[in-house]
Write a protein that holds these residues in place. Structure first.
Motif, PDB file in Angstrom:
ATOM      1  N   ILE A   8      -0.925   1.262   2.052  1.00  0.00           N
ATOM      2  CA  ILE A   8       0.421   0.554   1.561  1.00  0.00           C
ATOM      3  C   ILE A   8       1.446   1.553   1.173  1.00  0.00           C
ATOM      4  CG2 ILE A   8       1.262  -1.215  -0.081  1.00  0.00           C
ATOM      5  CD1 ILE A   8      -1.357  -2.975   0.229  1.00  0.00           C
ATOM      6  N   ILE A   9       1.098   2.375   0.270  1.00  0.00           N
ATOM      7  CA  ILE A   9       1.882   3.239  -0.356  1.00  0.00           C
ATOM      8  C   ILE A   9       2.571   4.052   0.858  1.00  0.00           C
ATOM      9  CG2 ILE A   9       2.158   5.500  -1.793  1.00  0.00           C
ATOM     10  CD1 ILE A   9       0.311   4.120  -3.524  1.00  0.00           C
ATOM     11  N   GLY A  10       1.746   4.532   1.910  1.00  0.00           N
ATOM     12  CA  GLY A  10       2.382   5.239   2.977  1.00  0.00           C
ATOM     13  C   GLY A  10       3.298   4.346   3.893  1.00  0.00           C
ATOM     14  N   ALA A  16      10.834   4.145   3.763  1.00  0.00           N
ATOM     15  CA  ALA A  16      11.807   4.918   2.963  1.00  0.00           C
ATOM     16  C   ALA A  16      12.280   6.061   3.528  1.00  0.00           C
ATOM     17  CB  ALA A  16      11.651   4.804   1.371  1.00  0.00           C
ATOM     18  N   ALA A  17      11.480   6.736   4.059  1.00  0.00           N
ATOM     19  CA  ALA A  17      11.832   8.205   4.632  1.00  0.00           C
ATOM     20  C   ALA A  17      12.694   7.890   5.841  1.00  0.00           C
ATOM     21  CB  ALA A  17      10.705   8.992   4.901  1.00  0.00           C
ATOM     22  N   HIS A  18      12.069   6.901   6.649  1.00  0.00           N
ATOM     23  CA  HIS A  18      12.867   6.617   7.942  1.00  0.00           C
ATOM     24  C   HIS A  18      14.422   6.366   7.744  1.00  0.00           C
ATOM     25  CE1 HIS A  18      14.337   4.107  11.282  1.00  0.00           C
ATOM     26  NE2 HIS A  18      13.364   4.938  11.991  1.00  0.00           N
ATOM     27  N   ARG A  19      14.755   5.815   6.453  1.00  0.00           N
ATOM     28  CA  ARG A  19      15.838   5.159   6.026  1.00  0.00           C
ATOM     29  C   ARG A  19      16.754   6.363   5.525  1.00  0.00           C
ATOM     30  NH1 ARG A  19      16.675   1.350   9.344  1.00  0.00           N
ATOM     31  NH2 ARG A  19      15.603  -0.718   9.073  1.00  0.00           N
ATOM     32  N   MET A  20      16.095   7.166   4.569  1.00  0.00           N
ATOM     33  CA  MET A  20      16.702   8.296   3.693  1.00  0.00           C
ATOM     34  C   MET A  20      17.051   9.346   4.682  1.00  0.00           C
ATOM     35  SD  MET A  20      15.271   7.808   0.146  1.00  0.00           S
ATOM     36  CE  MET A  20      13.727   8.345   0.343  1.00  0.00           C
ATOM     37  N   MET A  21      16.019   9.678   5.532  1.00  0.00           N
ATOM     38  CA  MET A  21      15.994  11.084   6.122  1.00  0.00           C
ATOM     39  C   MET A  21      16.640  10.799   7.824  1.00  0.00           C
ATOM     40  SD  MET A  21      12.407  12.464   5.272  1.00  0.00           S
ATOM     41  CE  MET A  21      12.540  14.065   5.987  1.00  0.00           C
ATOM     42  N   TYR A  22      16.869   9.426   8.130  1.00  0.00           N
ATOM     43  CA  TYR A  22      17.454   9.418   9.527  1.00  0.00           C
ATOM     44  C   TYR A  22      16.804   9.999  10.673  1.00  0.00           C
ATOM     45  CZ  TYR A  22      21.392   8.387   6.510  1.00  0.00           C
ATOM     46  OH  TYR A  22      22.347   7.714   5.340  1.00  0.00           O
ATOM     47  N   THR A  29       6.871   4.313  14.033  1.00  0.00           N
ATOM     48  CA  THR A  29       6.429   5.530  14.175  1.00  0.00           C
ATOM     49  C   THR A  29       6.442   6.122  12.517  1.00  0.00           C
ATOM     50  OG1 THR A  29       7.010   5.641  16.278  1.00  0.00           O
ATOM     51  CG2 THR A  29       6.448   7.827  15.125  1.00  0.00           C
ATOM     52  N   ALA A  30       7.468   5.900  12.116  1.00  0.00           N
ATOM     53  CA  ALA A  30       7.538   6.717  10.606  1.00  0.00           C
ATOM     54  C   ALA A  30       6.742   6.055   9.758  1.00  0.00           C
ATOM     55  CB  ALA A  30       8.989   6.153  10.395  1.00  0.00           C
ATOM     56  N   ILE A  31       6.673   4.801   9.673  1.00  0.00           N
ATOM     57  CA  ILE A  31       5.402   3.991   9.080  1.00  0.00           C
ATOM     58  C   ILE A  31       4.194   4.391   9.091  1.00  0.00           C
ATOM     59  CG2 ILE A  31       4.565   1.888   8.372  1.00  0.00           C
ATOM     60  CD1 ILE A  31       7.167   0.485   8.757  1.00  0.00           C
ATOM     61  N   CYS A  32       3.903   4.811  10.474  1.00  0.00           N
ATOM     62  CA  CYS A  32       2.519   5.054  10.840  1.00  0.00           C
ATOM     63  C   CYS A  32       2.396   6.680  10.467  1.00  0.00           C
ATOM     64  CB  CYS A  32       2.084   5.115  12.273  1.00  0.00           C
ATOM     65  SG  CYS A  32       2.008   3.433  12.776  1.00  0.00           S
ATOM     66  N   LEU A  33       3.268   7.405  10.416  1.00  0.00           N
ATOM     67  CA  LEU A  33       3.189   8.922   9.929  1.00  0.00           C
ATOM     68  C   LEU A  33       3.094   8.699   8.265  1.00  0.00           C
ATOM     69  CD1 LEU A  33       5.964  10.414  12.144  1.00  0.00           C
ATOM     70  CD2 LEU A  33       3.397  10.804  12.119  1.00  0.00           C
ATOM     71  N   GLY A  34       3.825   7.903   7.767  1.00  0.00           N
ATOM     72  CA  GLY A  34       3.640   7.878   6.176  1.00  0.00           C
ATOM     73  C   GLY A  34       2.366   7.335   6.147  1.00  0.00           C
ATOM     74  N   MET A  35       1.541   6.374   6.794  1.00  0.00           N
ATOM     75  CA  MET A  35       0.330   6.069   6.238  1.00  0.00           C
ATOM     76  C   MET A  35      -0.754   6.980   6.483  1.00  0.00           C
ATOM     77  SD  MET A  35       0.685   2.298   8.042  1.00  0.00           S
ATOM     78  CE  MET A  35      -1.112   1.700   7.604  1.00  0.00           C
ATOM     79  N   VAL A  36      -0.623   7.877   7.568  1.00  0.00           N
ATOM     80  CA  VAL A  36      -1.443   9.098   7.692  1.00  0.00           C
ATOM     81  C   VAL A  36      -1.267  10.055   6.645  1.00  0.00           C
ATOM     82  CG1 VAL A  36      -1.802  11.170   9.285  1.00  0.00           C
ATOM     83  CG2 VAL A  36      -1.764   8.756  10.227  1.00  0.00           C
ATOM     84  N   GLY A  37      -0.111  10.331   6.360  1.00  0.00           N
ATOM     85  CA  GLY A  37       0.081  11.176   5.186  1.00  0.00           C
ATOM     86  C   GLY A  37      -0.386  11.063   4.039  1.00  0.00           C
ATOM     87  N   ALA A  61      -0.665  10.590  -2.396  1.00  0.00           N
ATOM     88  CA  ALA A  61      -0.163   9.647  -1.443  1.00  0.00           C
ATOM     89  C   ALA A  61       1.380   9.923  -1.028  1.00  0.00           C
ATOM     90  CB  ALA A  61      -0.549   8.195  -1.621  1.00  0.00           C
ATOM     91  N   PHE A  62       2.201   9.854  -2.123  1.00  0.00           N
ATOM     92  CA  PHE A  62       3.436  10.072  -2.005  1.00  0.00           C
ATOM     93  C   PHE A  62       3.638  11.476  -1.402  1.00  0.00           C
ATOM     94  CE2 PHE A  62       7.512  11.190  -3.779  1.00  0.00           C
ATOM     95  CZ  PHE A  62       8.378  10.386  -3.417  1.00  0.00           C
ATOM     96  N   LEU A  63       3.310  12.564  -1.879  1.00  0.00           N
ATOM     97  CA  LEU A  63       3.472  13.722  -1.427  1.00  0.00           C
ATOM     98  C   LEU A  63       2.923  14.029   0.059  1.00  0.00           C
ATOM     99  CD1 LEU A  63       2.982  16.111  -4.397  1.00  0.00           C
ATOM    100  CD2 LEU A  63       5.080  15.594  -3.496  1.00  0.00           C
ATOM    101  N   GLY A  64       2.050  13.522   0.337  1.00  0.00           N
ATOM    102  CA  GLY A  64       1.306  13.666   1.841  1.00  0.00           C
ATOM    103  C   GLY A  64       2.111  12.922   2.722  1.00  0.00           C
ATOM    104  N   ALA A  65       2.651  11.736   2.451  1.00  0.00           N
ATOM    105  CA  ALA A  65       3.449  10.837   3.346  1.00  0.00           C
ATOM    106  C   ALA A  65       4.825  11.876   3.535  1.00  0.00           C
ATOM    107  CB  ALA A  65       3.795   9.483   2.898  1.00  0.00           C
ATOM    108  N   LEU A  66       5.433  12.238   2.676  1.00  0.00           N
ATOM    109  CA  LEU A  66       6.618  12.847   2.694  1.00  0.00           C
ATOM    110  C   LEU A  66       6.359  14.031   3.903  1.00  0.00           C
ATOM    111  CD1 LEU A  66       8.315  12.390  -0.662  1.00  0.00           C
ATOM    112  CD2 LEU A  66       9.042  11.356   1.455  1.00  0.00           C
TER     113      LEU A  66
END
Length: 78
Positions: A8-10, A16-22, A29-37, A61-66
């Motif tokens: 869930i955190i991922g 959020a990263a998809h929106r902030m990092m464009y 894909t961004a959500i899946c990558l965040g979940m894996v990280g 979880a936060f650092l890994g997703a980013l």
């Protein structure tokens, strides 16, 4: 922290990263990558910092997703 919490955190961090990092990927894909990280980072940091318990899992979880999203963005462009 259970795996479901890390997922869930991922997902939230990935969105959020998809929106902030464009990112040049789809939102899914961004959500899946965040979940894996989040899972990788949360589990690894929990192993290293077992003393801190849940706090280490959330922080990891936060650092890994980013980190995974950043790596994806960096090496996908090449």
């Amino acid at each position: 922290m259970p795996i479901l919490g890390l997922l869930i955190i991922g997902a939230l961090v990935g969105f959020a990263a998809h929106r902030m990092m464009y990112l040049q990927t789809s939102t899914v894909t961004a959500i899946c990558l965040g979940m894996v990280g989040a899972v990788l980072g949360g589990l690894l940091l929990r192993l290293v910092l077992a003393v801190l318990g849940v706090l280490a899992g959330v922080f990891g979880a936060f650092l890994g997703a980013l980190a995974v999203i950043w790596l994806w963005q960096r090496y996908q462009m090449r």
